[in-house]
Motif scaffolding. Structure first.
Motif, PDB file in Angstrom:
ATOM      1  N   GLY A   1       0.822  -1.201   0.000  1.00  0.00           N
ATOM      2  CA  GLY A   1       0.000   0.000   0.000  1.00  0.00           C
ATOM      3  C   GLY A   1       0.857   1.252   0.000  1.00  0.00           C
ATOM      4  O   GLY A   1       2.049   1.211   0.302  1.00  0.00           O
ATOM      5  N   SER A   2       0.228   2.384  -0.344  1.00  0.00           N
ATOM      6  CA  SER A   2       0.961   3.653  -0.351  1.00  0.00           C
ATOM      7  C   SER A   2       0.011   4.804  -0.087  1.00  0.00           C
ATOM      8  O   SER A   2      -1.205   4.689  -0.228  1.00  0.00           O
ATOM      9  CB  SER A   2       1.675   3.859  -1.690  1.00  0.00           C
ATOM     10  OG  SER A   2       0.736   4.092  -2.726  1.00  0.00           O
ATOM     11  N   VAL A   3       0.622   5.926   0.280  1.00  0.00           N
ATOM     12  CA  VAL A   3      -0.131   7.170   0.467  1.00  0.00           C
ATOM     13  C   VAL A   3       0.815   8.330   0.196  1.00  0.00           C
ATOM     14  O   VAL A   3       2.009   8.261   0.510  1.00  0.00           O
ATOM     15  CB  VAL A   3      -0.751   7.258   1.883  1.00  0.00           C
ATOM     16  CG1 VAL A   3       0.320   7.278   2.955  1.00  0.00           C
ATOM     17  CG2 VAL A   3      -1.682   8.445   2.006  1.00  0.00           C
ATOM     18  N   LYS A   4       0.287   9.376  -0.428  1.00  0.00           N
ATOM     19  CA  LYS A   4       1.072  10.570  -0.716  1.00  0.00           C
ATOM     20  C   LYS A   4       0.496  11.717   0.104  1.00  0.00           C
ATOM     21  O   LYS A   4      -0.710  11.913   0.155  1.00  0.00           O
ATOM     22  CB  LYS A   4       1.013  10.904  -2.198  1.00  0.00           C
ATOM     23  CG  LYS A   4       2.011  11.971  -2.621  1.00  0.00           C
ATOM     24  CD  LYS A   4       1.879  12.349  -4.076  1.00  0.00           C
ATOM     25  CE  LYS A   4       2.422  11.270  -4.964  1.00  0.00           C
ATOM     26  NZ  LYS A   4       2.483  11.698  -6.384  1.00  0.00           N
ATOM     27  N   VAL A   5       1.393  12.483   0.743  1.00  0.00           N
ATOM     28  CA  VAL A   5       1.003  13.613   1.581  1.00  0.00           C
ATOM     29  C   VAL A   5       1.542  14.892   0.953  1.00  0.00           C
ATOM     30  O   VAL A   5       2.748  15.000   0.710  1.00  0.00           O
ATOM     31  CB  VAL A   5       1.577  13.447   3.011  1.00  0.00           C
ATOM     32  CG1 VAL A   5       1.179  14.619   3.887  1.00  0.00           C
ATOM     33  CG2 VAL A   5       1.130  12.132   3.613  1.00  0.00           C
ATOM     34  N   GLY A   6       0.652  15.846   0.672  1.00  0.00           N
ATOM     35  CA  GLY A   6       1.048  17.122   0.093  1.00  0.00           C
ATOM     36  C   GLY A   6       1.677  18.041   1.119  1.00  0.00           C
ATOM     37  O   GLY A   6       1.514  17.868   2.330  1.00  0.00           O
TER      38      GLY A   6
END
Length: 154
Positions: A104-109
């Motif tokens: 899984g992954s997540v991108k944080v601005g």
């Protein structure tokens, strides 16, 4: 000290409800942290995760655990041009004939750390298509922008 140098202090605390990618045991998760910077284009020099020209770091892996705790921190210097941080969770496979499995992954601005924000974030992981994981997988991290003095980033 130079007043124009800043860095990001990124802490990876834990994950929960990760999917099991192993057959006889449970996953051995670790996290790759990628900094995405302004003005960088994709080219043929991508690393194995497809990220080009970005800062990168990796946690240790935790053996047989779908709810791992890392409590590891990383500092990335000269981050004025960073637009996002991506956290990719992988299952370490020690078998030399099998590559590591994506969990899984997540991108944080950058809005998460701009203007002095300093919070512990609990983020839902997404699959490779960018959709939320069925397992309700999450990762807990903290991102803090710091000034030229180390004392500013405790």
């Amino acid at each position: 000290p130079r007043e124009d140098i800043y860095f990001l202090h990124v802490m990876v605390f834990s994950a929960s409800n990760l999917k099991n990618a192993d057959y006889c045991t449970t996953s051995d998760p670790y996290v790759r942290i990628h900094l995405h910077r302004e003005g960088r284009k994709q080219n043929t020099s991508a690393d194995d995760s497809g990220v080009v020209g970005h800062g990168c770091n990796t946690t240790t892996y935790v053996t047989d655990n779908l709810n791992p705790t890392w409590n590891e921190d990383f500092r990335f210097p000269s981050v004025n041009d960073v637009t996002a941080i991506e956290f990719k969770v992988w299952d370490k496979d020690v078998n030399m004939f099998k590559s590591d499995d994506f969990l899984g992954s997540v991108k944080v601005g950058k809005e998460a750390w701009q203007n002095g924000k300093d919070e512990i974030l609990e983020l839902h992981l997404c699959n490779e298509a960018g959709e939320p994981m069925k397992e309700e997988s999450k990762i807990r991290v903290r991102i803090k922008a710091c000034g030229p003095s180390v004392e500013l980033c405790l």
